[in-house]
Design an enzyme around this catalytic site. Structure first.
Site, PDB file in Angstrom:
ATOM      1  N   GLY A  53     -22.289 -45.980  -8.387  1.00 44.10           N
ATOM      2  CA  GLY A  53     -23.060 -47.128  -8.841  1.00 44.10           C
ATOM      3  C   GLY A  53     -22.231 -48.393  -8.804  1.00 44.10           C
ATOM      4  CG  LEU A 109     -16.303 -48.168  -8.283  1.00 41.15           C
ATOM      5  CD1 LEU A 109     -17.480 -48.629  -7.440  1.00 41.15           C
ATOM      6  CD2 LEU A 109     -15.285 -47.437  -7.420  1.00 41.15           C
ATOM      7  CD  GLU A 151     -23.428 -49.065 -12.368  1.00 42.01           C
ATOM      8  OE1 GLU A 151     -23.149 -50.274 -12.252  1.00 42.01           O
ATOM      9  OE2 GLU A 151     -22.643 -48.169 -12.075  1.00 42.01           O
TER      10      GLU A 151
HETATM   11 NI    NI Z   1     -18.563 -49.675 -13.951  1.00 39.13          NI
END
Ligand code: NI
Length: 199
Positions: A53, A109, A151
């Protein structure tokens, strides 16, 4: 010269960059070609990064756009609409369907190499606009619900460590994976589930 669609892998903002702590702007013009280009670039970036995501603020764009999918092995059997295909969400919104929460690992990330245990709602409903401007709705449980909450937090300037309450459950993935007791979070999980997808 004609319009040439180009792929682009965008730079991912890491924890410490102020764009990750802004409240992102809603998308007001869905036919703005910049939105389609942004989504295309986010897909390329997510594919390159190997996560599941990505939210627009993570690529330095403070807009309420999210892409994500739920890996097959993380998808609940009972779900009608399991989200194993990539979902593109514009202006998503979440509503918890019960007070029940659960604790599990997350990775991001924008926080590379680290993982932490985060409490999230177990059962949610979420709505969003697709690229055609149609209102969509789904219910989600477990990992699916967790991924959506993670998210959407990005759109409100929140990273998962800001949701953590016990920092003994925060560490480098490499280190934490060596330590079965930490991984289990006090319950039994199968070794093949000891994976942490970056979102
Ligand atoms: Ni994240």
């Amino acid at each position: 010269m004609g319009h040439i669609p180009l792929m682009a892998i965008l730079k991912i903002a890491r924890m410490g960059h102020p764009v990750l702590h802004q409240v992102a702007e809603p998308v007001t013009d869905l036919v703005d070609p910049e939105i389609a280009i942004l989504v295309g670039d986010m897909i390329d970036t997510l594919d390159d990064a190997g996560g599941i995501g990505l939210a627009a603020p993570q690529v330095h764009v403070s807009k309420r756009v999210v892409i994500f999918f739920v890996p097959e092995e993380r998808s609940g059997d009972e779900e009608e609409d399991s989200a194993t295909n990539l979902t593109i969400m514009i202006n998503p919104d979440i509503e918890p369907l019960s007070d029940e929460t659960n604790l599990d690992w997350e990775a991001c990330l924008s926080v590379p190499g680290l993982m932490g245990a985060v409490e999230r709602y177990s059962h949610i409903k979420y709505t969003w606009l697709n690229l055609d401007g149609k209102q969509q709705e789904r219910e989600a449980k477990g990992f699916h619900a967790r991924a959506v909450q993670h998210e959407c937090d990005h759109l409100d300037g929140k990273l998962y460590p800001m949701r953590m309450s016990d920092f003994t459950q925060f560490g480098f993935v490499e280190e934490t994976n060596r330590n079965g007791d930490l991984m289990r979070l006090g319950r039994e999980i199968e070794p093949e589930n000891q994976m942490v997808e970056e979102v």
